[in-house]
Each structure stands twice: as structure tokens, then as C-alpha cells.
Scaffold this active site. Structure first.
Site, PDB file in Angstrom:
ATOM      1  N   HIS A  16       0.843  -1.203   0.000  1.00 57.00           N
ATOM      2  CA  HIS A  16       0.000   0.000   0.000  1.00 57.00           C
ATOM      3  C   HIS A  16       0.881   1.258   0.000  1.00 57.00           C
ATOM      4  O   HIS A  16       0.651   2.188  -0.758  1.00 57.00           O
ATOM      5  CB  HIS A  16      -0.865   0.056   1.271  1.00 57.00           C
ATOM      6  CG  HIS A  16      -1.923  -1.000   1.385  1.00 57.00           C
ATOM      7  ND1 HIS A  16      -2.086  -1.759   2.523  1.00 57.00           N
ATOM      8  CD2 HIS A  16      -2.895  -1.408   0.530  1.00 57.00           C
ATOM      9  CE1 HIS A  16      -3.121  -2.580   2.366  1.00 57.00           C
ATOM     10  NE2 HIS A  16      -3.621  -2.394   1.163  1.00 57.00           N
ATOM     11  N   LYS A  40     -17.188  -5.680   7.788  1.00 56.90           N
ATOM     12  CA  LYS A  40     -15.971  -6.445   7.498  1.00 56.90           C
ATOM     13  C   LYS A  40     -15.246  -6.860   8.780  1.00 56.90           C
ATOM     14  O   LYS A  40     -14.260  -7.581   8.723  1.00 56.90           O
ATOM     15  CB  LYS A  40     -15.021  -5.631   6.604  1.00 56.90           C
ATOM     16  CG  LYS A  40     -15.248  -5.847   5.116  1.00 56.90           C
ATOM     17  CD  LYS A  40     -14.036  -5.412   4.318  1.00 56.90           C
ATOM     18  CE  LYS A  40     -14.184  -5.763   2.834  1.00 56.90           C
ATOM     19  NZ  LYS A  40     -13.051  -5.241   2.050  1.00 56.90           N
ATOM     20  N   ARG A  89      -2.174  -6.609  -8.094  1.00 58.21           N
ATOM     21  CA  ARG A  89      -1.067  -7.493  -7.743  1.00 58.21           C
ATOM     22  C   ARG A  89      -0.936  -8.650  -8.714  1.00 58.21           C
ATOM     23  O   ARG A  89       0.132  -9.047  -9.103  1.00 58.21           O
ATOM     24  CB  ARG A  89      -1.264  -8.071  -6.333  1.00 58.21           C
ATOM     25  CG  ARG A  89      -0.902  -7.131  -5.239  1.00 58.21           C
ATOM     26  CD  ARG A  89      -1.507  -7.550  -3.946  1.00 58.21           C
ATOM     27  NE  ARG A  89      -2.959  -7.468  -4.015  1.00 58.21           N
ATOM     28  CZ  ARG A  89      -3.765  -7.552  -2.979  1.00 58.21           C
ATOM     29  NH1 ARG A  89      -3.267  -7.754  -1.795  1.00 58.21           N
ATOM     30  NH2 ARG A  89      -5.060  -7.446  -3.125  1.00 58.21           N
ATOM     31  N   SER A 127      -3.012  -7.557   3.339  1.00 60.25           N
ATOM     32  CA  SER A 127      -3.243  -7.374   4.777  1.00 60.25           C
ATOM     33  C   SER A 127      -3.491  -8.728   5.447  1.00 60.25           C
ATOM     34  O   SER A 127      -3.027  -8.974   6.562  1.00 60.25           O
ATOM     35  CB  SER A 127      -4.436  -6.452   5.010  1.00 60.25           C
ATOM     36  OG  SER A 127      -4.192  -5.187   4.450  1.00 60.25           O
TER      37      SER A 127
END
Ligand code: ADP
Length: 163
Positions: A16, A40, A89, A127
Site C-alpha cells: 500500500h 468487514k 497485484r 493485509s
């Protein structure tokens, strides 16, 4: 030029941060927008996630860190930004990101989504991966900024003690 970089950042990784640094060089002002989304069930509180980003971007100029709820296009409009930045990615990111970009375009015709490809050495970083490593006391120093490494240690140490 201003660019909005929305995400969960739960927590911020060096992937990030690399995107923020490159967008900063390319566009100037980067508004990093942290999604509140309680559904979430984030590992880190909104305040922690905001602080992690503020601390990790202290060396940069023209970085604004905000939080938002709801639609990214609304957040972009409210902050006067027409460019939304997302990262790619791998091919697996592409399908999801393209769907979101098309959805956003259908909601806000004057906003553009742009993608920056991850640097190869950050391509495995997410993450969730970082949390998985930290959970089992693995070394995350090459994956996250120092402040985040500390937060991860605190979080998972306390978690283990509680079990
Ligand atoms: P979200 O829940 O919105 O996907 P994330 O915090 O997981 O939020 O990611 C925010 C954005 O950063 C996404 O566009 C994601 O593809 C991108 N991103 C995440 N990790 C990396 C990385 N290692 N390199 C480049 N971009 C990344």
C-alpha cells in the site's frame, strides 16, 4: 492533481505504502481514504488504521488521510477528486477491480479509475497474509512499516494471552 486511494488498510502494508509514494510522485496530492465498513469486522480500529497511515507517510508531502463510509464515488465527489487509484497485484485482483471500476463509472461518469501495478517484490503482500504471519509470531518487518509491526505484535500477543 488529486487522487483518491480508497481501501480497508487493515493493516497498511509496504505494498500500500509503495503505491501511495508512487502516486504522490505522479499526481501530487494523495487522499488516502480508509473504509469504515463495520461489517468487514476489521482487526484494527478505524483510529488505529488512520494513525498507521499518518505515521507511515510522515516523510511525504501532500498526503491527506480520511475515513469514509458508503460509496467510493460519493467520497470522491465530496472530496473533489476525479481520479480513483487502485492497485493490481495479480490476475486474481483484475476481475474484481474491473467490476468495481465499471460500477463506479456507471455511477459517476466524470470519475476515472486508474491502476498501478504492484512492484514484483510486493506482489505477495496483502493485509490478510501479514496478519496470518503475525498471528504465528513470524517476522513481518519486510512486509509492513515499523508502526504497523508494533500494532500487530501488540494485537496478537494480547490475543494469545487472552486464550
Ligand atoms: P479493499 O478491501 O478495498 O480491497 P485493501 O486495503 O485490501 O482494500 O486494498 C486497497 C487497494 O490496494 C486495492 O486496490 C488493492 O489491490 C491494493 N493493494 C493491496 N495490496 C497491494 C500490494 N501489495 N501492492 C499493490 N497494491 C496493493
Amino acid at each position: 492533481m488529486r487522487v483518491l486511494y480508497p481501501g480497508s488498510f487493515d493493516p497498511l502494508t509496504l505494498g500500500h505504502l509503495d503505491l501511495i509514494e508512487r502516486a504522490n510522485r505522479l499526481f501530487g496530492e494523495v487522499v488516502v481514504a480508509v473504509l469504515k465498513n463495520p461489517e468487514k469486522r476489521p482487526t484494527f480500529s478505524l483510529k488505529q488504521r488512520l494513525n498507521q497511515i499518518i505515521e507511515a507517510t510522515e516523510h511525504l508531502d501532500q498526503i491527506t488521510v480520511i475515513s469514509f463510509e458508503g460509496l467510493t464515488v460519493t467520497c470522491a465527489k465530496e472530496n473533489n477528486v476525479d481520479l480513483i487509484l487502485r492497485g493490481l497485484r495479480a490476475l486474481s485482483d483484475f476481475e474484481y477491480e474491473l467490476q468495481i471500476a465499471h460500477t463506479n463509472k456507471s455511477l459517476a461518469i466524470n470519475q476515472e479509475t486508474i491502476f498501478l501495478a504492484t512492484q514484483a517484490h510486493h506482489s505477495f503482500l496483502s493485509s490478510s497474509v501479514v496478519k496470518e504471519v503475525a498471528r504465528f509470531a513470524g517476522n513481518v518487518s519486510h512486509m509492513v512499516p515499523p508502526g504497523v509491526a508494533k500494532d500487530l505484535e501488540t494485537h496478537f500477543n494480547l490475543g494469545l494471552k487472552g486464550n
